[in-house]
Motif scaffolding. Structure first.
Motif, PDB file in Angstrom:
ATOM      1  N   LEU A  42      11.359   0.798  -5.700  1.00 37.64           N
ATOM      2  CA  LEU A  42      10.548   1.365  -4.627  1.00 37.64           C
ATOM      3  C   LEU A  42      10.117   0.289  -3.633  1.00 37.64           C
ATOM      4  CD1 LEU A  42       9.468   4.046  -3.682  1.00 37.64           C
ATOM      5  CD2 LEU A  42       7.393   3.650  -5.033  1.00 37.64           C
ATOM      6  N   MET A  43       9.860  -0.905  -4.109  1.00 36.41           N
ATOM      7  CA  MET A  43       9.505  -2.003  -3.208  1.00 36.41           C
ATOM      8  C   MET A  43      10.657  -2.316  -2.261  1.00 36.41           C
ATOM      9  SD  MET A  43       6.501  -3.379  -3.167  1.00 36.41           S
ATOM     10  CE  MET A  43       7.066  -4.835  -2.304  1.00 36.41           C
ATOM     11  N   ALA A  44      11.870  -2.359  -2.782  1.00 37.34           N
ATOM     12  CA  ALA A  44      13.025  -2.631  -1.925  1.00 37.34           C
ATOM     13  C   ALA A  44      13.209  -1.527  -0.892  1.00 37.34           C
ATOM     14  CB  ALA A  44      14.276  -2.781  -2.785  1.00 37.34           C
ATOM     15  N   LYS A  45      13.029  -0.287  -1.296  1.00 35.22           N
ATOM     16  CA  LYS A  45      13.207   0.840  -0.375  1.00 35.22           C
ATOM     17  C   LYS A  45      12.175   0.792   0.751  1.00 35.22           C
ATOM     18  CE  LYS A  45      13.068   5.893  -0.249  1.00 35.22           C
ATOM     19  NZ  LYS A  45      12.884   7.129  -1.053  1.00 35.22           N
ATOM     20  N   GLU A  46      10.915   0.588   0.421  1.00 38.20           N
ATOM     21  CA  GLU A  46       9.866   0.548   1.441  1.00 38.20           C
ATOM     22  C   GLU A  46      10.009  -0.674   2.341  1.00 38.20           C
ATOM     23  OE1 GLU A  46       7.715   2.725   2.243  1.00 38.20           O
ATOM     24  OE2 GLU A  46       8.159   4.155   0.639  1.00 38.20           O
ATOM     25  N   PHE A  47      10.468  -1.789   1.763  1.00 35.95           N
ATOM     26  CA  PHE A  47      10.667  -2.991   2.584  1.00 35.95           C
ATOM     27  C   PHE A  47      11.756  -2.765   3.631  1.00 35.95           C
ATOM     28  CE2 PHE A  47      13.447  -6.836   2.825  1.00 35.95           C
ATOM     29  CZ  PHE A  47      12.720  -7.481   3.808  1.00 35.95           C
ATOM     30  N   VAL A  48      12.866  -2.159   3.229  1.00 37.60           N
ATOM     31  CA  VAL A  48      13.954  -1.898   4.179  1.00 37.60           C
ATOM     32  C   VAL A  48      13.482  -0.954   5.280  1.00 37.60           C
ATOM     33  CG1 VAL A  48      16.218  -0.831   4.418  1.00 37.60           C
ATOM     34  CG2 VAL A  48      15.769  -2.392   2.521  1.00 37.60           C
ATOM     35  N   ALA A  49      12.737   0.090   4.915  1.00 37.44           N
ATOM     36  CA  ALA A  49      12.256   1.038   5.919  1.00 37.44           C
ATOM     37  C   ALA A  49      11.276   0.386   6.881  1.00 37.44           C
ATOM     38  CB  ALA A  49      11.609   2.237   5.225  1.00 37.44           C
ATOM     39  N   PHE A  50      10.367  -0.426   6.348  1.00 38.35           N
ATOM     40  CA  PHE A  50       9.380  -1.075   7.213  1.00 38.35           C
ATOM     41  C   PHE A  50      10.024  -2.124   8.105  1.00 38.35           C
ATOM     42  CE2 PHE A  50       6.001  -4.283   7.892  1.00 38.35           C
ATOM     43  CZ  PHE A  50       5.107  -3.493   8.587  1.00 38.35           C
ATOM     44  N   ALA A  51      10.989  -2.875   7.564  1.00 36.35           N
ATOM     45  CA  ALA A  51      11.666  -3.884   8.382  1.00 36.35           C
ATOM     46  C   ALA A  51      12.450  -3.239   9.515  1.00 36.35           C
ATOM     47  CB  ALA A  51      12.589  -4.720   7.503  1.00 36.35           C
ATOM     48  N   ALA A  52      13.019  -2.062   9.273  1.00 33.22           N
ATOM     49  CA  ALA A  52      13.750  -1.367  10.334  1.00 33.22           C
ATOM     50  C   ALA A  52      12.816  -0.966  11.470  1.00 33.22           C
ATOM     51  CB  ALA A  52      14.448  -0.142   9.755  1.00 33.22           C
ATOM     52  N   ARG A  53      11.610  -0.550  11.136  1.00 35.14           N
ATOM     53  CA  ARG A  53      10.656  -0.192  12.183  1.00 35.14           C
ATOM     54  C   ARG A  53      10.210  -1.424  12.966  1.00 35.14           C
ATOM     55  NH1 ARG A  53       7.966   2.704   7.768  1.00 35.14           N
ATOM     56  NH2 ARG A  53       8.872   4.801   7.629  1.00 35.14           N
ATOM     57  N   ILE A  54      10.063  -2.571  12.268  1.00 34.78           N
ATOM     58  CA  ILE A  54       9.672  -3.799  12.976  1.00 34.78           C
ATOM     59  C   ILE A  54      10.757  -4.223  13.943  1.00 34.78           C
ATOM     60  CG2 ILE A  54       9.166  -6.245  12.681  1.00 34.78           C
ATOM     61  CD1 ILE A  54       7.780  -5.598  10.109  1.00 34.78           C
ATOM     62  N   VAL A  55      12.012  -4.189  13.500  1.00 35.29           N
ATOM     63  CA  VAL A  55      13.121  -4.563  14.369  1.00 35.29           C
ATOM     64  C   VAL A  55      13.240  -3.594  15.527  1.00 35.29           C
ATOM     65  CG1 VAL A  55      15.625  -4.856  14.470  1.00 35.29           C
ATOM     66  CG2 VAL A  55      14.351  -5.708  12.515  1.00 35.29           C
ATOM     67  N   GLY A  56      12.875  -2.316  15.338  1.00 36.29           N
ATOM     68  CA  GLY A  56      12.905  -1.340  16.408  1.00 36.29           C
ATOM     69  C   GLY A  56      11.820  -1.535  17.428  1.00 36.29           C
ATOM     70  N   GLY A  57      10.919  -2.468  17.228  1.00 34.03           N
ATOM     71  CA  GLY A  57       9.903  -2.803  18.222  1.00 34.03           C
ATOM     72  C   GLY A  57       8.569  -2.163  17.963  1.00 34.03           C
ATOM     73  N   THR A  58       8.447  -1.308  16.974  1.00 33.39           N
ATOM     74  CA  THR A  58       7.179  -0.661  16.693  1.00 33.39           C
ATOM     75  C   THR A  58       7.165  -0.233  15.246  1.00 33.39           C
ATOM     76  OG1 THR A  58       5.721   1.171  17.235  1.00 33.39           O
ATOM     77  CG2 THR A  58       8.080   1.579  17.425  1.00 33.39           C
ATOM     78  N   THR A  59       5.994  -0.108  14.721  1.00 25.11           N
ATOM     79  CA  THR A  59       5.827   0.407  13.368  1.00 25.11           C
ATOM     80  C   THR A  59       5.431   1.871  13.365  1.00 25.11           C
ATOM     81  OG1 THR A  59       3.520  -0.340  13.388  1.00 25.11           O
ATOM     82  CG2 THR A  59       5.161  -1.859  12.497  1.00 25.11           C
ATOM     83  N   ASP A  60       5.396   2.487  14.595  1.00 24.26           N
ATOM     84  CA  ASP A  60       5.052   3.900  14.706  1.00 24.26           C
ATOM     85  C   ASP A  60       6.329   4.718  14.559  1.00 24.26           C
ATOM     86  OD1 ASP A  60       4.000   6.347  15.178  1.00 24.26           O
ATOM     87  OD2 ASP A  60       3.378   5.960  17.257  1.00 24.26           O
TER      88      ASP A  60
ATOM     89  N   ASP B 208       0.824  -1.208   0.000  1.00 27.79           N
ATOM     90  CA  ASP B 208       0.000   0.000   0.000  1.00 27.79           C
ATOM     91  C   ASP B 208       0.862   1.264   0.000  1.00 27.79           C
ATOM     92  OD1 ASP B 208      -2.267  -1.504  -0.042  1.00 27.79           O
ATOM     93  OD2 ASP B 208      -2.595  -1.452   2.125  1.00 27.79           O
ATOM     94  N   ARG B 209       1.958   1.239   0.731  1.00 31.41           N
ATOM     95  CA  ARG B 209       2.844   2.398   0.733  1.00 31.41           C
ATOM     96  C   ARG B 209       3.452   2.605  -0.665  1.00 31.41           C
ATOM     97  NH1 ARG B 209       4.498   4.178   5.862  1.00 31.41           N
ATOM     98  NH2 ARG B 209       3.716   2.868   7.563  1.00 31.41           N
ATOM     99  N   VAL B 210       3.812   1.504  -1.336  1.00 32.85           N
ATOM    100  CA  VAL B 210       4.366   1.619  -2.692  1.00 32.85           C
ATOM    101  C   VAL B 210       3.302   2.130  -3.661  1.00 32.85           C
ATOM    102  CG1 VAL B 210       5.340   0.303  -4.610  1.00 32.85           C
ATOM    103  CG2 VAL B 210       6.095  -0.157  -2.276  1.00 32.85           C
ATOM    104  N   ALA B 211       2.061   1.627  -3.531  1.00 31.76           N
ATOM    105  CA  ALA B 211       0.986   2.090  -4.415  1.00 31.76           C
ATOM    106  C   ALA B 211       0.732   3.583  -4.241  1.00 31.76           C
ATOM    107  CB  ALA B 211      -0.284   1.291  -4.146  1.00 31.76           C
ATOM    108  N   ASP B 212       0.774   4.066  -2.996  1.00 38.55           N
ATOM    109  CA  ASP B 212       0.594   5.496  -2.762  1.00 38.55           C
ATOM    110  C   ASP B 212       1.744   6.315  -3.342  1.00 38.55           C
ATOM    111  OD1 ASP B 212      -1.733   4.887  -1.444  1.00 38.55           O
ATOM    112  OD2 ASP B 212      -0.819   4.880   0.556  1.00 38.55           O
ATOM    113  N   ALA B 213       2.969   5.786  -3.259  1.00 38.75           N
ATOM    114  CA  ALA B 213       4.117   6.515  -3.798  1.00 38.75           C
ATOM    115  C   ALA B 213       4.118   6.534  -5.324  1.00 38.75           C
ATOM    116  CB  ALA B 213       5.412   5.887  -3.280  1.00 38.75           C
ATOM    117  N   LEU B 214       3.705   5.423  -5.954  1.00 39.60           N
ATOM    118  CA  LEU B 214       3.685   5.377  -7.411  1.00 39.60           C
ATOM    119  C   LEU B 214       2.550   6.212  -7.992  1.00 39.60           C
ATOM    120  CD1 LEU B 214       4.412   1.584  -8.027  1.00 39.60           C
ATOM    121  CD2 LEU B 214       5.985   3.488  -8.368  1.00 39.60           C
ATOM    122  N   ASP B 215       1.364   6.086  -7.388  1.00 40.49           N
ATOM    123  CA  ASP B 215       0.185   6.834  -7.838  1.00 40.49           C
ATOM    124  C   ASP B 215      -0.111   6.581  -9.313  1.00 40.49           C
ATOM    125  OD1 ASP B 215      -2.015   8.447  -7.586  1.00 40.49           O
ATOM    126  OD2 ASP B 215      -0.911  10.314  -7.929  1.00 40.49           O
ATOM    127  N   TRP B 216      -0.105   5.263  -9.703  1.00 38.85           N
ATOM    128  CA  TRP B 216      -0.456   4.890 -11.066  1.00 38.85           C
ATOM    129  C   TRP B 216      -1.960   4.876 -11.216  1.00 38.85           C
ATOM    130  CZ3 TRP B 216       3.395   0.209 -11.657  1.00 38.85           C
ATOM    131  CH2 TRP B 216       4.682   0.737 -11.839  1.00 38.85           C
TER     132      TRP B 216
END
Length: 468
Positions: A123-141, A75-83
């Motif tokens: 863009l998928m790779a970029k969003e995946f790395v960012a989201f995985a970092a938040r998960i490892v940090g203990g929260t997605t906020d 969903d984050r990738v779809a919002d960024a692409l806006d196709w």
């Protein structure tokens, strides 16, 4: 239904006798595949690799692959692409992620153009790395890490304030001052322990190595279409139509009700087998040629010739075949109650049977001519009938009917109709002759078949053999 085993020789016979039809239908299948390729837009696929440093178990890598295609990331990738017209649900069907060797997550994206496929994968790779970092940090906020850092600073400020209060207190002159300093030290120690435990329970501090994922370069721009390509669809259509045609021929042969054995043919006619004869020479045609565009088109495709008839077997010389015909004539004379004439009935379209009947008429004329042994008299009259609506002439001076057919040409119902037509005309079926096609061996010079003076009649004409 035929119980014959489907063998390679059967497939070879289909290819040899139906190659024109198979070629035409394969071309039709290729055109159908080309039409499908026009309806399906081209697709381009490219991939990008994400490296996960540190030590990872296999199930953890599989979990990360699932995270890469999760709805949050897509969903984050779809919002960024806006196709236009492409939402997260449709975009998820175009993305795949798999765990490869070496702690690598390979993310693949598919789009209608090479540029879009490259941008989607990056863009998928970029969003995946960012989201995985938040998960490892203990929260997605994203604000939780800021609030945690502010809490650490507040605890440090409280510790410094406690130190200042302890220094300002009376340094041990009274019991109350000693107790106050002791309580302040306990409070500062408790705050330090809390900060230490908070750092120990922070997943980002404990797995800082795993949190730092690395995108191994941008996705390569695809240079070719993703399968199925237009060439693959064209080839698949041609092969599919070709196989369906072959399977259709085999199914038709398995479901065929044409009688192939002599006992079955005799049973359908309700008579006895007089004998079997061989017909050699030109290639037989098992269906009437006809006229008009439809018949011409059938001849052009080669479907006017039966394919399920086995190749003619090799036969002996002409003298051996002539002996067979003479023996059949002798058996017919023995079956006649009194010397007389027989109707030789041949179904229209059965050229093998027609040629055998003409040969029987010629042999009967020779056997009953002047100088024949014993004064034998056998007269044969050839009559062709249509199996769809069989009709025989009324009985004149005939003593019965002789039916001549080739195996594998007619069904039991068609032969039963011929027998009913004979009974309706007051004719008795006295016997059956089965004619089979054979390949004539090349004879020596001067040993060819004996020529007869009788002309070759067409099916349906009356032919008299012998003397009246």
């Amino acid at each position: 239904m035929s119980d014959d085993t489907i063998r390679l020789v059967t497939l070879g016979r289909i290819l040899r006798r139906r190659w024109r039809l198979l070629t035409l239908l394969a071309l039709v299948g290729a055109l159908a595949g080309h039409g499908v390729s026009l309806l399906v837009p081209p697709r381009y696929t490219t991939s990008v690799s994400v490296l996960l440093p540190g030590s990872w178990e296999e199930r953890e890598l599989l979990t990360q692959a699932e995270v890469a295609t999760s709805s949050v990331v897509v969903d984050r990738v779809a919002d960024a692409l806006d196709w236009h017209g492409v939402d997260g649900i449709e975009l998820r069907e175009r993305i795949t992620a798999e765990a490869a060797e070496g702690n690598i997550i390979r993310i693949s994206g598919t789009a209608d153009t090479p540029e879009r496929a490259q941008r989607l994968s990056d863009l998928m790779a970029k969003e995946f790395v960012a989201f995985a970092a938040r998960i490892v940090g203990g929260t997605t906020d994203p604000g939780a890490e800021t609030r945690l850092e502010a809490l650490r600073k507040a605890v440090e400020q409280a510790g410094r304030r406690i130190t200042e209060l302890a220094d300002a207190a009376d340094p041990g002159r009274t019991v109350e001052s000693v107790q106050a300093r002791t309580e302040l030290e306990k409070l500062r120690t408790a705050l330090r322990d809390a900060i230490t435990k908070l750092d120990q329970t922070d997943p980002a501090a404990g797995k800082s190595g795993k949190a730092t994922m690395v995108v191994m370069g941008p996705a390569a721009r695809p240079t070719g279409e993703a399968p199925p390509t237009r060439a693959q669809l064209v080839a698949a259509g041609a092969v599919l139509f070709f196989l369906l045609t072959v399977v259709g021929h085999l199914a038709a042969a398995r479901m065929s009700r044409r009688l192939r054995t002599e006992p079955e043919i005799a049973g359908a006619l309700g008579t006895l087998l007089v004998g079997s004869v061989d017909v050699a020479g030109r290639r037989p045609v098992h269906r009437p040629e006809g006229r008009g565009p439809r018949a011409w088109f059938r001849r052009l495709l080669g479907v006017d010739v039966r394919w399920d008839i086995p190749a003619p077997r090799a036969s002996g010389d002409e003298s051996g075949r002539r002996i067979r015909y003479r023996r059949v004539c002798a058996r017919l004379q023995d079956r006649l109650p009194v010397p007389g004439r027989l109707l030789v009935v041949v179904p229209d379209g059965d050229e093998i049977a027609r040629r055998a009947a003409e040969r029987l008429v010629a042999e009967a004329g020779d056997a009953s001519g002047p100088g024949a042994p014993g004064g034998a008299s056998l007269r044969l009259r050839l009559v062709g009938v249509t199996v769809a609506h069989p009709l025989l002439p009324d009985r004149d001076d005939e003593s019965g009917v002789l039916v001549v057919v080739s195996p594998g040409s007619w069904t039991g119902a068609e032969l039963a109709g011929v027998a009913e037509a004979c009974a309706d005309a007051g004719q008795e079926v006295l016997g059956l002759v089965v004619a089979g096609a054979v390949r004539a061996r090349p004879g020596r010079r001067g040993t060819g078949p004996r020529r007869t003076a009788a002309p070759e009649p067409a099916v349906g004409e009356d032919v008299l053999g012998g003397v009246r």
